[in-house]
Design an enzyme around this catalytic site. Structure first.
Site: not given
Ligand code: ZN
Length: 173
Positions: A46, A51, A89-90, A131-132, A135
């Site tokens: 995701g 991000q 998380c990236l 999660h997304e 963000h």
């Molecule tokens: Zn994330």
């Protein structure tokens, strides 16, 4: 399509509330494509627009059932039941932690053609949506996670086993 630079911890955009998209135009369509390419390249399951440095309410996901592109996503159902599982998380490379998430969610929004779409699912899908969408409101998992730590090779083996189990389930989205 292009691979975008992923913003990491310390960049204030990760803590900012994102603006809704007013029209799904060519610019948004190529953002969605670039975000998907960036997510697959990372690799991740995701990615949210902040991000990649864009403060708009846009997310992409693929939890093993094909790509999902969502503009202005809105969670319309959250189950009472919650599950604790590992997340990463990236934007926080190398870290993992355990987060309580609702087991099942429904999310609606707009696809790349500006058509209304909705998806429903549980476990990894539900976790990823939460999660997304967090963000987009400037919330990051490390603030709500338990036991945030460096990812070890043992964790990676465990994650791989987990993934195999999850792909055996029937898609619900
Ligand atoms: Zn994330």
């Amino acid at each position: 399509m292009a691979i975008l630079k992923i913003v990491t911890d310390g960049n204030p955009i990760l803590r900012r509330k994102c603006r809704p998209v007013s029209a799904v135009n060519k610019r948004i369509q190529s953002l969605l494509d670039d975000m998907l390419e960036t997510m697959y390249d990372a690799p991740g399951v995701g990615l949210a627009a902040p991000q990649v440095g864009i403060p708009l309410r846009v997310i992409v996901m693929d939890v093993g059932k094909g790509p999902i592109k969502l503009v202005n996503p809105k969670v319309t159902y959250l189950s009472d039941e919650e599950v604790l599982d590992t997340e990463g998380c990236l934007s926080f490379p190398g870290l993992i932690g355990e987060v309580w998430r609702c087991k099942r969610v429904r999310v609606s929004g707009f696809n790349e053609f500006g058509e209304k779409v909705s998806y429903e699912g549980d476990d990894l899908f539900a976790r990823c949506v939460q999660h997304e969408c967090d963000h987009l409101d400037g919330r990051v998992y490390v603030d709500i996670a338990e036991n945030v730590r460096e990812r070890t090779s043992e964790d990676e083996e465990e994650a791989e086993e987990q993934e195999e189990l999850e792909t055996q389930e029937e898609p619900e989205v």
